[in-house]
Scaffold this active site. Structure first.
Site, PDB file in Angstrom:
ATOM      1  N   GLY A  12      32.267  29.306  46.304  1.00  0.00           N
ATOM      2  CA  GLY A  12      33.532  29.687  47.211  1.00  0.00           C
ATOM      3  C   GLY A  12      34.409  28.627  47.378  1.00  0.00           C
ATOM      4  N   ARG A  66      23.638  52.799  42.947  1.00  0.00           N
ATOM      5  CA  ARG A  66      24.802  51.941  42.878  1.00  0.00           C
ATOM      6  C   ARG A  66      25.991  52.757  43.828  1.00  0.00           C
ATOM      7  NH1 ARG A  66      25.497  46.848  40.896  1.00  0.00           N
ATOM      8  NH2 ARG A  66      27.704  46.662  41.108  1.00  0.00           N
ATOM      9  N   ASN A 108      42.709  39.377  41.845  1.00  0.00           N
ATOM     10  CA  ASN A 108      41.712  38.592  41.459  1.00  0.00           C
ATOM     11  C   ASN A 108      42.053  37.318  40.860  1.00  0.00           C
ATOM     12  OD1 ASN A 108      38.881  38.133  40.238  1.00  0.00           O
ATOM     13  ND2 ASN A 108      39.660  38.499  38.240  1.00  0.00           N
ATOM     14  N   HIS A 110      41.339  34.653  37.698  1.00  0.00           N
ATOM     15  CA  HIS A 110      40.603  34.507  36.691  1.00  0.00           C
ATOM     16  C   HIS A 110      40.886  33.171  35.817  1.00  0.00           C
ATOM     17  CE1 HIS A 110      38.576  35.871  32.910  1.00  0.00           C
ATOM     18  NE2 HIS A 110      39.358  35.248  32.399  1.00  0.00           N
ATOM     19  N   ASP A 151      40.221  42.620  33.880  1.00  0.00           N
ATOM     20  CA  ASP A 151      41.272  41.748  33.619  1.00  0.00           C
ATOM     21  C   ASP A 151      42.731  42.390  33.183  1.00  0.00           C
ATOM     22  OD1 ASP A 151      39.602  40.013  34.717  1.00  0.00           O
ATOM     23  OD2 ASP A 151      38.790  39.499  32.754  1.00  0.00           O
ATOM     24  N   ALA A 180      45.066  24.343  39.148  1.00  0.00           N
ATOM     25  CA  ALA A 180      45.744  25.691  39.023  1.00  0.00           C
ATOM     26  C   ALA A 180      44.995  26.700  40.034  1.00  0.00           C
ATOM     27  CB  ALA A 180      45.571  26.414  37.657  1.00  0.00           C
ATOM     28  N   GLU A 181      43.898  27.036  39.970  1.00  0.00           N
ATOM     29  CA  GLU A 181      43.084  28.068  40.731  1.00  0.00           C
ATOM     30  C   GLU A 181      43.524  27.921  42.267  1.00  0.00           C
ATOM     31  OE1 GLU A 181      39.514  29.449  39.699  1.00  0.00           O
ATOM     32  OE2 GLU A 181      39.371  28.362  37.745  1.00  0.00           O
TER      33      GLU A 181
HETATM   34  C1  GRF Z   1      36.336  30.434  39.651  1.00  0.00           C
HETATM   35  O1  GRF Z   1      36.460  29.961  38.385  1.00  0.00           O
HETATM   36  C2  GRF Z   1      37.239  31.599  39.403  1.00  0.00           C
HETATM   37  O2  GRF Z   1      38.423  31.597  38.582  1.00  0.00           O
HETATM   38  C3  GRF Z   1      36.045  32.638  38.779  1.00  0.00           C
HETATM   39  O3  GRF Z   1      35.105  32.414  39.156  1.00  0.00           O
HETATM   40  C4  GRF Z   1      35.070  30.876  39.790  1.00  0.00           C
HETATM   41  C5  GRF Z   1      34.673  30.899  41.172  1.00  0.00           C
HETATM   42  O4  GRF Z   1      34.558  29.731  41.727  1.00  0.00           O
HETATM   43  N1  GRF Z   1      36.719  34.202  38.953  1.00  0.00           N
HETATM   44  P1  GRF Z   1      34.426  29.554  43.345  1.00  0.00           P
HETATM   45  O5  GRF Z   1      33.201  30.451  43.725  1.00  0.00           O
HETATM   46  O6  GRF Z   1      35.449  29.849  44.014  1.00  0.00           O
HETATM   47  O7  GRF Z   1      33.994  27.979  43.504  1.00  0.00           O
END
Ligand code: GRF
Length: 209
Positions: A12, A66, A108, A110, A151, A180-181
């Site tokens: 997270g 499911r 999402n 990625h 994706d 980046a993220e």
């Molecule tokens: C990240 O690299 C995200 O891009 C991918 O899964 C990872 C999650 O990391 N989809 P976290 O749980 O947010 O630390």
């Protein structure tokens, strides 16, 4: 005020970046209504609770089919009148009925520059291992809307990150997250909260302020 549901499976850190951005005012006009994990041991749930956010585990293991799991997930989101679903390291395959219920309202993050190193099987460290194997000099992260493919939805934001000689997959993963993220995901949420993201002909367009 945009109501967010953040779906997680693991540590997270992306969720944390969103929480921090809300608390420091980088995201205005959005709040996290609930954090949902398919994994009851996900540290992300703990992060949410520490910030007074409802955190719930909805796991396919707890349902006999499911379909029942999918329905429960959808019910949880619709009951709370969630406006935007944020997948932040969510390893669950998003059911088609959820995509229908939230058209261009699921995003999402990625950890690559889509369309490189994405699609079925490309998650977690695997993405970075493949980037290193291919010898790319630049990788990065992408925030995109979720459609029924893997994706394949409209790209909202991307940011490039340098690959360095001698990188391990773990080192690269951390650099992509830091550079980046953790920036892109809050930025994308803020843009959507400001009503600045439109989708036309399968492409996301960001309007100037
Ligand atoms: C990240 O690299 C995200 O891009 C991918 O899964 C990872 C999650 O990391 N989809 P976290 O749980 O947010 O630390």
């Amino acid at each position: 005020m945009l109501k967010l549901a953040v779906l997680v499976s693991g540590g997270g850190t992306n969720l944390q970046a969103v929480i921090d951005a809300i608390e420091t005012g980088k995201i205005t006009g959005a709040r996290i209504e609930i954090v949902i994990s398919n994994n009851k041991n996900a540290y992300a749930l703990e992060r949410a609770r520490q910030h007074g956010i409802e955190a719930r585990c909805i796991s396919p293991r707890d349902y006999s089919s499911r379909e029942q799991f999918n329905q429960e997930l959808l019910n949880c989101l619709t009951e709370r009148r969630v406006d935007l679903v944020v997948l932040a390291g969510c390893l669950v395959v998003i059911p088609e009925q959820m995509v229908d219920a939230f058209p261009n309202r699921i995003i999402n993050i990625h950890p690559s520059l889509i369309p490189s190193f994405c699609g079925t099987g490309f998650y977690g460290l695997k993405v970075h291992e493949e980037a290193l194997k291919r010898g790319v000099k630049v990788t990065g992260a992408t925030v995109h809307f979720v459609d029924k493919g893997t994706d394949t939805g409209p790209i909202i934001l991307q940011k490039a990150v340098e690959v360095k000689e001698g990188d391990t997959a773990k080192a690269l993963q951390l650099r992509v997250m830091e550079e980046a993220e953790w920036k892109l995901l809050p930025q994308a949420i803020q843009l959507i909260a400001q009503g600045r993201v439109e989708v036309a002909d399968g492409r996301a367009i960001i309007r100037e302020e």
